[in-house]
Design a protein around this motif. Structure first.
Motif, short mmCIF file in Angstrom:
data_model
loop_
_atom_site.label_atom_id
_atom_site.label_comp_id
_atom_site.label_asym_id
_atom_site.label_seq_id
_atom_site.Cartn_x
_atom_site.Cartn_y
_atom_site.Cartn_z
N MET A 1 0.82 -1.21 0.00
CA MET A 1 0.00 0.00 0.00
C MET A 1 0.86 1.26 0.00
N ARG A 2 1.96 1.23 0.72
CA ARG A 2 2.85 2.40 0.72
C ARG A 2 3.38 2.66 -0.69
N LEU A 3 3.62 1.59 -1.44
CA LEU A 3 4.09 1.74 -2.81
C LEU A 3 2.98 2.24 -3.72
N GLU A 4 1.78 1.66 -3.57
CA GLU A 4 0.67 2.06 -4.43
C GLU A 4 0.36 3.55 -4.28
N GLN A 5 0.44 4.05 -3.05
CA GLN A 5 0.19 5.46 -2.81
C GLN A 5 1.21 6.36 -3.50
N ARG A 6 2.41 5.82 -3.73
CA ARG A 6 3.49 6.59 -4.37
C ARG A 6 3.67 6.24 -5.84
N ALA A 7 2.75 5.48 -6.39
CA ALA A 7 2.92 4.97 -7.75
C ALA A 7 2.89 6.08 -8.79
N LEU A 8 3.84 6.01 -9.71
CA LEU A 8 3.82 6.85 -10.90
C LEU A 8 3.09 6.10 -12.00
N THR A 9 3.37 4.80 -12.13
CA THR A 9 2.62 3.92 -13.01
C THR A 9 2.29 2.65 -12.23
N LEU A 10 1.11 2.12 -12.47
CA LEU A 10 0.67 0.88 -11.83
C LEU A 10 0.04 0.01 -12.90
N SER A 11 0.63 -1.16 -13.13
CA SER A 11 0.14 -2.10 -14.15
C SER A 11 -0.20 -3.41 -13.46
N SER A 12 -1.48 -3.79 -13.47
CA SER A 12 -1.93 -4.97 -12.73
C SER A 12 -2.60 -5.98 -13.63
N TYR A 13 -2.44 -7.24 -13.26
CA TYR A 13 -3.12 -8.35 -13.93
C TYR A 13 -3.89 -9.11 -12.87
#
Length: 278
Positions: free
Chosen positions: A95-107
């Motif tokens: 979650m700490r990473l998702e909040q700081r995401a510049l790009t988020l690519s999920s499958y």
């Protein structure tokens, strides 16, 4: 409803909020009832917050910031920390990473990705899991999941990409009505300019290869341009930072994307499914 065991279970942030709210209330010479009237709660609710019998909700923190915060932003910061504390332990690092995401690519393979879930879909999914959770815990997790939506509107803008298995869209969670609402919401999100949405069709393996056969993944580029991969299965999680492994996962993701329907076709399929579930 306030519970005595909450006083024991409440985390450090909740206790700090309680102590700070009480100190600022007394500094302004307000009774619990007077503060309650100012923030739209009963005096009993304020008392429960100050003793951590019922820690402050997200909305109460908003009102405390407006009424007692004095422009310092302390209760606003507490909102972020308390939301983080509500996530399962294995999820907090991501979650700490998702909040700081510049790009988020999920499958996503089995269910609609959490960022794209409606409240009703999330509640049905979380409430129907095993082991069963108390109603209060279900509501905490639903609220925490919905709070993740802030990423869609955050500045700087995050670029969000989702590839979801067609079977996840056809799997009914909760009820047909919930799925109808979920499909409409998914279509709405898919139309956002910072979102790319694609569906991996159920017949993608006809060619002899199904590049998504190893399960869910999330590729994250955070604001300092570091690239990481997050994997989760059966309540266990793994955060991958090794550049060589991240490159392999990125290549695999690209192959999954090559088998997916295009964004226009994917949106059309979701709109079709929404119509079928009216």
């Amino acid at each position: 409803m306030a519970r005595a065991e909450n006083k024991v279970e409440a985390n450090g942030t909740a206790h700090l909020v309680a102590a700070l709210a009480k100190a600022l209330r007394e500094q302004q010479q307000l009774s619990q009832e007077e503060l309650g009237r100012k923030i739209g709660y009963t005096g009993s609710a304020v008392s429960a917050m100050e003793t951590c019998a019922q820690p402050a909700s997200d909305q109460m923190l908003v009102r405390l910031e407006e009424t007692l915060g004095a422009g310092l932003g302390v209760f606003e910061r507490a909102r972020e920390l308390i939301r983080l504390d509500r996530y399962p332990p294995q999820f907090k690092g991501y979650m700490r990473l998702e909040q700081r995401a510049l790009t988020l690519s999920s499958y996503s393979t089995f269910v609609v990705h959490g960022l794209f879930q409606t409240e009703a879909y999330a509640r049905a999914l979380i409430g129907g899991g095993y082991p069963p959770l108390k109603d209060e815990r279900v509501e905490e997790l639903v609220e925490a999941r919905l709070a993740r939506r802030a990423l869609f509107d955050r500045e700087p803008t995050a670029l969000i990409e989702l590839i979801v298995e067609e079977s996840a869209l056809r799997r009914v969670i909760g009820s047909r009505e919930i799925m109808h609402e979920q499909m409409l919401h998914l279509a709405e999100r898919a139309r956002l300019r910072n979102v790319t949405f694609q569906v991996l069709p159920m017949d993608c393996g006809l060619s002899g290869a199904h590049f998504g056969d190893r399960g869910d993944m999330a590729l994250v580029e955070i604001l300092d341009h570091e690239h990481l991969v997050y994997l989760e299965a059966q309540d266990e999680s793994l955060l991958v930072s090794d550049p060589g492994k991240v490159a392999t996962y990125s290549q695999r993701y690209a192959k999954i994307r090559s088998q997916a329907l295009g964004p226009h076709e994917s949106l059309g399929l979701v709109e079709q499914l929404a119509g079928e579930r009216q």
